[in-house]
Motif scaffolding. Structure first.
Motif, mmCIF file in Angstrom:
data_model
loop_
_atom_site.group_PDB
_atom_site.id
_atom_site.type_symbol
_atom_site.label_atom_id
_atom_site.label_comp_id
_atom_site.label_asym_id
_atom_site.label_seq_id
_atom_site.Cartn_x
_atom_site.Cartn_y
_atom_site.Cartn_z
ATOM 1 N N GLY A 1 0.785 -1.228 0.000
ATOM 2 C CA GLY A 1 0.000 0.000 0.000
ATOM 3 C C GLY A 1 0.817 1.277 0.000
ATOM 4 N N ARG A 2 2.140 1.157 -0.015
ATOM 5 C CA ARG A 2 3.019 2.342 -0.013
ATOM 6 C C ARG A 2 3.600 2.558 -1.400
ATOM 7 N NH1 ARG A 2 7.188 2.345 4.830
ATOM 8 N NH2 ARG A 2 7.639 4.313 3.789
ATOM 9 N N PHE A 3 3.627 3.813 -1.822
ATOM 10 C CA PHE A 3 4.236 4.149 -3.100
ATOM 11 C C PHE A 3 5.749 4.209 -2.917
ATOM 12 C CE2 PHE A 3 -0.060 5.863 -3.572
ATOM 13 C CZ PHE A 3 -0.427 5.236 -4.755
ATOM 14 N N ILE A 4 6.460 3.603 -3.852
ATOM 15 C CA ILE A 4 7.919 3.504 -3.756
ATOM 16 C C ILE A 4 8.545 3.787 -5.120
ATOM 17 C CG2 ILE A 4 7.953 1.880 -1.832
ATOM 18 C CD1 ILE A 4 8.765 0.408 -5.102
ATOM 19 N N TRP A 5 9.837 4.013 -5.097
ATOM 20 C CA TRP A 5 10.669 3.964 -6.290
ATOM 21 C C TRP A 5 11.480 2.684 -6.193
ATOM 22 C CZ3 TRP A 5 10.191 6.558 -10.551
ATOM 23 C CH2 TRP A 5 9.678 7.849 -10.543
ATOM 24 N N GLU A 6 11.410 1.837 -7.202
ATOM 25 C CA GLU A 6 12.229 0.628 -7.251
ATOM 26 C C GLU A 6 13.413 0.907 -8.172
ATOM 27 O OE1 GLU A 6 11.373 -3.975 -7.916
ATOM 28 O OE2 GLU A 6 11.217 -2.813 -9.779
ATOM 29 N N ILE A 7 14.609 0.743 -7.632
ATOM 30 C CA ILE A 7 15.820 0.911 -8.428
ATOM 31 C C ILE A 7 16.548 -0.432 -8.464
ATOM 32 C CG2 ILE A 7 18.047 2.069 -8.640
ATOM 33 C CD1 ILE A 7 16.824 4.523 -7.369
ATOM 34 N N ILE A 8 16.804 -0.889 -9.669
ATOM 35 C CA ILE A 8 17.547 -2.126 -9.872
ATOM 36 C C ILE A 8 18.901 -1.725 -10.459
ATOM 37 C CG2 ILE A 8 17.625 -4.358 -11.054
ATOM 38 C CD1 ILE A 8 14.533 -4.208 -11.203
ATOM 39 N N TYR A 9 19.969 -2.220 -9.825
ATOM 40 C CA TYR A 9 21.303 -1.862 -10.297
ATOM 41 C C TYR A 9 22.296 -2.960 -9.973
ATOM 42 C CZ TYR A 9 22.353 -0.504 -5.439
ATOM 43 O OH TYR A 9 22.539 -0.496 -4.076
ATOM 44 N N THR A 10 23.467 -2.834 -10.567
ATOM 45 C CA THR A 10 24.529 -3.803 -10.333
ATOM 46 C C THR A 10 25.794 -3.091 -9.875
ATOM 47 O OG1 THR A 10 25.310 -3.704 -12.626
ATOM 48 C CG2 THR A 10 23.673 -5.389 -12.101
ATOM 49 N N THR A 11 26.605 -3.847 -9.159
ATOM 50 C CA THR A 11 27.984 -3.472 -8.881
ATOM 51 C C THR A 11 28.832 -4.611 -9.454
ATOM 52 O OG1 THR A 11 28.063 -4.579 -6.729
ATOM 53 C CG2 THR A 11 27.338 -2.273 -6.741
ATOM 54 N N SER A 12 30.111 -4.535 -9.270
ATOM 55 C CA SER A 12 30.955 -5.606 -9.817
ATOM 56 C C SER A 12 30.677 -6.951 -9.145
ATOM 57 C CB SER A 12 32.431 -5.242 -9.679
ATOM 58 O OG SER A 12 32.756 -5.064 -8.317
ATOM 59 N N GLU A 13 30.114 -6.923 -7.925
ATOM 60 C CA GLU A 13 29.914 -8.163 -7.172
ATOM 61 C C GLU A 13 28.454 -8.532 -6.925
ATOM 62 O OE1 GLU A 13 32.008 -7.228 -3.634
ATOM 63 O OE2 GLU A 13 33.960 -7.226 -4.612
ATOM 64 N N GLN A 14 27.552 -7.562 -6.941
ATOM 65 C CA GLN A 14 26.164 -7.810 -6.531
ATOM 66 C C GLN A 14 25.162 -7.293 -7.567
ATOM 67 O OE1 GLN A 14 26.951 -9.847 -3.531
ATOM 68 N NE2 GLN A 14 25.019 -8.930 -2.925
ATOM 69 N N TYR A 15 23.963 -7.836 -7.486
ATOM 70 C CA TYR A 15 22.802 -7.400 -8.253
ATOM 71 C C TYR A 15 21.781 -6.944 -7.209
ATOM 72 C CZ TYR A 15 19.757 -7.558 -12.386
ATOM 73 O OH TYR A 15 18.971 -7.227 -13.441
ATOM 74 N N TYR A 16 21.344 -5.676 -7.255
ATOM 75 C CA TYR A 16 20.495 -5.110 -6.203
ATOM 76 C C TYR A 16 19.102 -4.762 -6.702
ATOM 77 C CZ TYR A 16 24.700 -4.339 -3.393
ATOM 78 O OH TYR A 16 25.836 -4.503 -2.662
ATOM 79 N N PHE A 17 18.117 -5.008 -5.826
ATOM 80 C CA PHE A 17 16.758 -4.519 -5.981
ATOM 81 C C PHE A 17 16.499 -3.684 -4.732
ATOM 82 C CE2 PHE A 17 16.984 -8.332 -8.424
ATOM 83 C CZ PHE A 17 16.103 -8.181 -9.477
ATOM 84 N N GLN A 18 16.438 -2.366 -4.890
ATOM 85 C CA GLN A 18 16.209 -1.514 -3.727
ATOM 86 C C GLN A 18 14.951 -0.691 -3.944
ATOM 87 O OE1 GLN A 18 19.933 0.648 -3.013
ATOM 88 N NE2 GLN A 18 20.329 -0.775 -1.342
ATOM 89 N N ASN A 19 14.179 -0.582 -2.862
ATOM 90 C CA ASN A 19 12.967 0.214 -2.889
ATOM 91 C C ASN A 19 13.136 1.391 -1.946
ATOM 92 O OD1 ASN A 19 11.551 -1.605 -4.641
ATOM 93 N ND2 ASN A 19 11.378 -2.979 -2.897
ATOM 94 N N PHE A 20 12.742 2.558 -2.453
ATOM 95 C CA PHE A 20 12.855 3.804 -1.702
ATOM 96 C C PHE A 20 11.475 4.427 -1.572
ATOM 97 C CE2 PHE A 20 16.799 2.976 -3.887
ATOM 98 C CZ PHE A 20 17.777 3.294 -2.965
ATOM 99 N N SER A 21 11.216 5.062 -0.443
ATOM 100 C CA SER A 21 9.951 5.743 -0.230
ATOM 101 C C SER A 21 9.765 6.805 -1.309
ATOM 102 C CB SER A 21 9.938 6.394 1.157
ATOM 103 O OG SER A 21 8.820 7.226 1.296
#
Length: 168
Positions: A133-153
């Motif tokens: 029920g919360r609106f977010i920004w989903e940012i998907i990104y990579t670094t040399s070692e990881q694959y990230y899915f991060q959600n921000f308010s």
């Protein structure tokens, strides 16, 4: 006798090569048609967003796949006020959600905030979404070692949650 075997081997190799070329061609045509069908579908859903929300045009579109999946359209009403329209992928118009852009960070503001905190990161995608029920920004990104899915308010860009996976 030796010549016949040679022609048979050449024929078999030629048949295999032609079969592989044909298979590759079929896969390419199917892939192209599927992408075209998907883009056509996004445009059809945009018509639903225009019909069932105050926006008059679509300036940008996104896809969000979370606990519920949405096609998201950014557009303005006839007074120049910007809205995000969240159309469920089920296309149930009763479940369409509306969010005024001024209630939070714009895409550019969120990207600026994220990139200032994330050095050596490569952006894969950014999309507005809804989680619990919360609106977010989903940012998907990579670094040399990881694959990230991060959600921000959506309202202030504070981290909401994060998942990462080891890159191989």
């Amino acid at each position: 006798m030796q010549i016949k075997k040679r022609y048979i081997v050449i024929g078999i190799v030629l048949l295999i090569v032609l079969s592989l070329v044909a298979l590759f061609s079929i896969l390419m045509i199917t892939s192209y048609n599927t992408k075209g069908d998907h883009n056509d579908h996004i445009e059809q859903v945009a018509a639903i967003a225009l019909e069932h929300s105050p926006i008059e045009s679509v300036d940008e579109s996104f896809e969000f796949n979370g606990e519920s999946s949405y096609f998201v359209y950014l557009g303005e009403n006839n007074e120049g006020k910007a809205y995000y329209v969240f159309v469920p992928k089920t296309e149930n118009v009763d479940d369409i959600k509306l969010l005024e852009q001024e209630e939070g960070l714009t895409k550019e503001e969120m990207l600026n905030q994220w990139s200032s905190q994330c050095t050596n990161c490569e952006l894969v995608s950014i999309s507005p979404g809804i989680i619990k029920g919360r609106f977010i920004w989903e940012i998907i990104y990579t670094t040399s070692e990881q694959y990230y899915f991060q959600n921000f308010s959506f309202s202030d860009g504070e981290i909401y949650d994060s998942i990462s996976f080891q890159r191989n």
